[in-house]
Design a protein around this motif. Structure first.
Motif, PDB file in Angstrom:
ATOM      1  N   PHE A  68      38.145  34.745  47.609  1.00  0.00           N
ATOM      2  CA  PHE A  68      39.454  35.186  48.101  1.00  0.00           C
ATOM      3  C   PHE A  68      39.745  36.602  47.631  1.00  0.00           C
ATOM      4  CE2 PHE A  68      43.937  35.825  46.923  1.00  0.00           C
ATOM      5  CZ  PHE A  68      44.500  35.840  48.193  1.00  0.00           C
ATOM      6  N   LEU A  95      43.454  39.958  55.057  1.00  0.00           N
ATOM      7  CA  LEU A  95      44.098  39.068  54.096  1.00  0.00           C
ATOM      8  C   LEU A  95      44.178  37.653  54.652  1.00  0.00           C
ATOM      9  CD1 LEU A  95      45.323  39.260  51.281  1.00  0.00           C
ATOM     10  CD2 LEU A  95      47.552  39.615  52.336  1.00  0.00           C
ATOM     11  N   ALA A 145      40.918  35.887  54.219  1.00  0.00           N
ATOM     12  CA  ALA A 145      40.647  35.460  52.850  1.00  0.00           C
ATOM     13  C   ALA A 145      41.430  34.221  52.457  1.00  0.00           C
ATOM     14  CB  ALA A 145      40.981  36.599  51.882  1.00  0.00           C
ATOM     15  N   THR A 146      42.546  33.964  53.109  1.00  0.00           N
ATOM     16  CA  THR A 146      43.454  32.889  52.698  1.00  0.00           C
ATOM     17  C   THR A 146      42.820  31.507  52.659  1.00  0.00           C
ATOM     18  OG1 THR A 146      45.357  34.162  53.471  1.00  0.00           O
ATOM     19  CG2 THR A 146      45.666  31.786  53.205  1.00  0.00           C
ATOM     20  N   GLY A 206      39.906  39.522  50.170  1.00  0.00           N
ATOM     21  CA  GLY A 206      41.297  39.974  50.230  1.00  0.00           C
ATOM     22  C   GLY A 206      41.481  41.425  49.857  1.00  0.00           C
TER      23      GLY A 206
END
Length: 409
Positions: free
Chosen positions: A269, A159, A162-163, A273
């Motif tokens: 994302f 995660l 992906a941010t 994510g």
């Protein structure tokens, strides 16, 4: 009523880990997530840095590649010197996080991109003192659901990976603020691990300094097959993460979608994510079906997506996104299971050394695929560019099938 420690392909009727294990997971997962934020700090603000230093696209790429190379150097040095088995893992996380935060903060004073790239390399070197010991520390809390626990930890990192795409899709932030905040978070992660975290009731025996053990523990039959599977996984993973946004952006432009860059960032994302959920499910499958079976399932699906997604460039956008989400889910679902297998099959007093060496070689293998994918795309288009990544899962499946039948697995 039977209980048993789960290994590469074992199952168990009923298993319980000790009270407090999930609280221990929460602390260590948070500490690793905070501690690793400096890995992605420069990636999130590349557009702003391009304006500040007038850097080329190649130099911008090196701001990310340098972190990976630094991580490899740090991990190899740690493995050869047995640092991960001589220094308590949570203490090593504190040392690594402090060093990474300091070199990351020095970006605020960097006069040009050359110095910045060097600082990014040092940041990666110190982060080699955060990631592997965090995995080792977590393993002291779990025997029966170790795969799920380590999967959750890698899911948190996924995660985080992906941010930056979400930041770019929403318009970005002032780059100095990003650098300061990520440095503070990294220090906080190290302090959290050392001060708030605790070791679990299943500690690993302490090793002694012996540089020869790096090779000896790595060539153990079970560790070797698990690591070869991991190398196939890494051949695919980071190249997919690095170039999916470019593929999606060009696909959206080809089909006449407005603001293709912005929607590509947001779509990427989501694709990366969703891998956080994949890591959790991969851990559950690893604990229930065994590490070998779980990783084979994940690599078979992700390899098929790598082969097919380029052929869909003219398909409806929802179809492309659906395959992208499927790929993003499974491409990282198996990641933690290779490390979990090493903690279960490797020599227990040198687990940290084996994990660190596995990660170091795996990250080396990300560099050629990150480099070659855009060359293939430029030469023959995206139709077959991602297909080369399927070679990694194919090799990984062969290795993990061997692990299922290896003595002691």
């Amino acid at each position: 009523m039977s209980t048993a420690v789960r290994t590469a392909d074992a199952t168990v009727d009923e298993a319980r880990d000790p009270p407090g294990c999930w609280a221990g997971l929460a602390v260590l997962a948070s500490a690793m997530l905070f501690g690793m934020t400096t890995w992605f700090s420069a990636t999130a603000v590349v557009p702003q840095l391009e304006a500040v230093w007038a850097i080329t696209p190649g130099q911008a790429a090196w701001l990310t590649i340098a972190v990976q190379l630094g991580f490899v150097v740090g991990a190899l040095g740690s493995a050869i010197l047995n640092i991960a088995d001589l220094v308590p893992p949570r203490r090593l996380m504190l040392y690594g996080a402090t060093g990474a935060a300091a070199t990351n903060a020095l970006l605020l004073t960097a006069p040009d991109v050359t110095v910045a790239i060097a600082l990014r390399g040092l940041t990666g070197l110190f982060l080699a003192g955060v990631y592997p010991p965090a995995m080792k520390a977590m393993a002291t809390w779990f025997r029966f659901k170790r795969g799920t626990a380590l999967g959750i930890m890698v899911g948190a990192l996924t995660l985080g990976s992906a941010t930056p795409h979400l930041v770019n899709g929403l318009g970005g932030l002032q780059w100095q603020l990003v650098i300061v905040v990520t440095s503070l978070l990294t220090v906080a992660g190290g302090v959290l691990a050392e001060v708030v975290g605790r070791d679990g009731p299943f500690p690993f025996p302490k090793g002694r300094f012996d540089p020869r053990m790096a090779w000896r523990v790595f060539t153990d039959r079970g560790v070797l097959f698990a690591s070869l599977g991991y190398f196939g996984h890494m051949w695919e993973l980071y190249a997919m993460w690095a170039w999916f946004s470019v593929f999606l952006g060009e696909t959206l432009s080809l089909q006449g979608v407005g603001e293709a860059g912005r929607w590509s960032a947001i779509g990427t994302f989501a694709v990366i994510g969703i891998g956080a959920l994949g890591c959790w499910l991969g851990g559950v499958l690893g604990d229930r079906l065994g590490r070998a079976r779980a990783t084979i399932i994940a690599m078979a699906i992700s390899g098929a997506c790598a082969l097919g997604i380029g052929l869909l460039q003219t398909a409806p956008i929802p179809v492309i996104l659906a395959v992208g989400l499927l790929w993003g889910f499974w491409v990282v679902a198996d990641s933690a299971q290779f490390s979990t297998a090493v903690t279960e099959l490797g020599r227990q007093d040198y687990v940290g050394t084996a994990l660190t060496l596995q990660l170091a070689i795996g990250f080396i293998l990300t560099i050629p695929t990150i480099w070659i994918i855009p060359l293939i795309a430029e030469s023959i288009g995206w139709r077959f560019a991602f297909a080369i990544l399927a070679l990694g899962p194919l090799a990984g499946i062969v290795s993990m099938r061997q692990l299922r039948y290896a003595r002691g697995a």
